[in-house]
Motif scaffolding. Structure first.
Motif, PDB file in Angstrom:
ATOM      1  N   GLN A   1       0.817  -1.210   0.000  1.00 61.81           N
ATOM      2  CA  GLN A   1       0.000   0.000   0.000  1.00 61.81           C
ATOM      3  C   GLN A   1       0.855   1.267   0.000  1.00 61.81           C
ATOM      4  O   GLN A   1       0.451   2.300  -0.531  1.00 61.81           O
ATOM      5  N   LYS A   2       2.047   1.176   0.579  1.00 69.17           N
ATOM      6  CA  LYS A   2       2.976   2.314   0.502  1.00 69.17           C
ATOM      7  C   LYS A   2       3.385   2.556  -0.948  1.00 69.17           C
ATOM      8  O   LYS A   2       3.510   3.712  -1.393  1.00 69.17           O
ATOM      9  N   VAL A   3       3.592   1.494  -1.710  1.00 70.12           N
ATOM     10  CA  VAL A   3       3.901   1.625  -3.134  1.00 70.12           C
ATOM     11  C   VAL A   3       2.735   2.305  -3.858  1.00 70.12           C
ATOM     12  O   VAL A   3       2.938   3.184  -4.702  1.00 70.12           O
ATOM     13  N   ILE A   4       1.521   1.909  -3.527  1.00 71.39           N
ATOM     14  CA  ILE A   4       0.333   2.537  -4.125  1.00 71.39           C
ATOM     15  C   ILE A   4       0.301   4.024  -3.799  1.00 71.39           C
ATOM     16  O   ILE A   4       0.059   4.870  -4.672  1.00 71.39           O
ATOM     17  N   ALA A   5       0.551   4.364  -2.545  1.00 74.89           N
ATOM     18  CA  ALA A   5       0.550   5.778  -2.146  1.00 74.89           C
ATOM     19  C   ALA A   5       1.627   6.562  -2.882  1.00 74.89           C
ATOM     20  O   ALA A   5       1.403   7.700  -3.316  1.00 74.89           O
ATOM     21  N   ASP A   6       2.789   5.964  -3.044  1.00 74.33           N
ATOM     22  CA  ASP A   6       3.888   6.641  -3.737  1.00 74.33           C
ATOM     23  C   ASP A   6       3.582   6.858  -5.216  1.00 74.33           C
ATOM     24  O   ASP A   6       4.201   7.707  -5.865  1.00 74.33           O
ATOM     25  N   SER A   7       2.592   6.110  -5.751  1.00 77.05           N
ATOM     26  CA  SER A   7       2.197   6.295  -7.151  1.00 77.05           C
ATOM     27  C   SER A   7       1.186   7.437  -7.301  1.00 77.05           C
ATOM     28  O   SER A   7       0.747   7.728  -8.411  1.00 77.05           O
ATOM     29  N   GLY A   8       0.808   8.070  -6.180  1.00 78.44           N
ATOM     30  CA  GLY A   8      -0.121   9.187  -6.223  1.00 78.44           C
ATOM     31  C   GLY A   8      -1.562   8.817  -5.996  1.00 78.44           C
ATOM     32  O   GLY A   8      -2.457   9.646  -6.169  1.00 78.44           O
TER      33      GLY A   8
END
Length: 351
Positions: free
Chosen positions: A294-301
């Protein structure tokens, strides 16, 4: 919801590069598999075929997952959700090679389930997911959310004047001043219009739709066009995802307003019945809904579906104390049978 410039055949194979551990245990969850055996089998299968709605999203996910699991290899097909769903249904009927996992919204649920494309796939990290975003059938798993808000032009309207609830949109003062994307898209506009039906009942819901029609809604081809209509001044506000404001120039005269019972558009991921790499697919899903994924998702905007992971939309959304969200099941009836909603929408806003 984002579309892609790539077609079906845009396959990418990415090799892994580094190691990180992701948590896989969650107390109190019952799942059918021996999870240690799933992980061992996933390492043997290695490959995952992912159908994705956006290239930047799949690029970010591939980078994050292969960093965590250097034995992994991901192939992607990037296209719009409708194209991906149609392709998966066709492949299922032909018993042809298909995706291991497909990322499309739950508005596609009827087609996927009716086409015998997807299966139930409960995984350990389901236990930690924000409850309001969980699909209780466990056919799908939430990946990210887009709060559907009023994006208003600050040169045309003040927040104090905006409707405090969606029924207020029928006030004649809003005639020719509201934009949303074509409901037949089964996208943001369709989700927004469907949300209050169960709570209100059909009489109030139909009266609301008639009131919106009377106010001559500016119907746009897609969500971005609705946002741009408000930005140009063709409308005072647009019903659209808050992520339209992510990363914009701070001088842009557009802000988000949270009406009562804000609707969340939820992007989901599904395990296919004919997955060639079912264990790798389950292992991947479990990582994607973990804090690391989910951190990866957040980092994608995008706003993560897991509330404990900070959202990149926080700077553009009203303070959490000012936002009341619709119940998590408010769209379940729409997801189960979107056609009956689309038929109603077509009476008011024909294709």
């Amino acid at each position: 919801m984002m579309s892609s410039k790539y077609g079906w055949g845009a396959f990418r194979i990415v090799a892994a590069v580094a190691t990180v551990s992701a948590g896989l245990t969650a107390a109190g969850v019952a799942w059918a598999d021996d999870w240690a055996a799933v992980e061992a089998a996933a390492k043997q299968e290695k490959t995952i075929v992912l159908y994705s709605p956006a290239s930047d999203l799949s690029d970010a996910i591939i980078a994050g997952y292969t960093k965590a699991y250097p034995w992994a290899e991901i192939k992607t097909v990037v296209a719009s959700p409708g194209v991906l769903t149609s392709r998966a249904v066709t492949e299922a009927k032909a018993n042809a090679p298909t995706a291991d996992v497909i990322m499309v919204p739950r508005g596609n649920q009827k087609a996927l389930v009716g086409g015998d494309v997807v299966v139930v796939s409960q995984v350990p990290n389901d236990a930690g997911m924000t409850p309001s975003n969980v699909d209780s059938s466990y056919r799908s798993h939430p990946v990210y959310i887009n709060p559907i808000v009023f994006l208003y032009n600050t040169t045309a309207v003040q927040p104090a004047d905006l409707p405090k609830d969606v029924y207020g949109m029928t006030d004649p003062k809003w005639k020719n001043k509201i934009a949303f994307d074509r409901p037949s898209n089964a996208a943001t506009g369709a989700d927004f219009l469907a949300s209050p039906r169960t709570a209100w009942g059909d009489d109030k819901w139909m009266a609301w739709l008639k009131g919106l029609q009377a106010n001559n809604i500016f119907i746009t081809p897609d969500g971005t066009s609705a946002y741009q209509a408000a930005l140009r001044g063709d409308a005072s506000f647009a019903v659209q995802s808050a992520n339209q404001l992510s990363g914009i120039d701070p001088n842009t005269p557009m802000k988000a307003f949270a009406y009562d019972n804000v609707v969340n558009f939820v992007q989901s991921i599904w395990l296919t019945k004919n997955a060639a790499h079912p264990n790798a697919a389950k292992f991947f899903i479990n990582w994607l809904i973990s804090a690391d994924g989910q951190k990866v998702i957040a980092d994608s905007g995008r706003a993560p579906a897991l509330d404990s992971v900070p959202s990149p939309l926080a700077p553009v959304m009203p303070p959490p104390s000012e936002v009341k969200y619709a119940p998590g099941n408010s769209l379940d009836d729409f997801y189960a049978d979107p056609d009956k909603y689309l038929a109603v929408y077509n009476q008011f806003w024909p294709n």
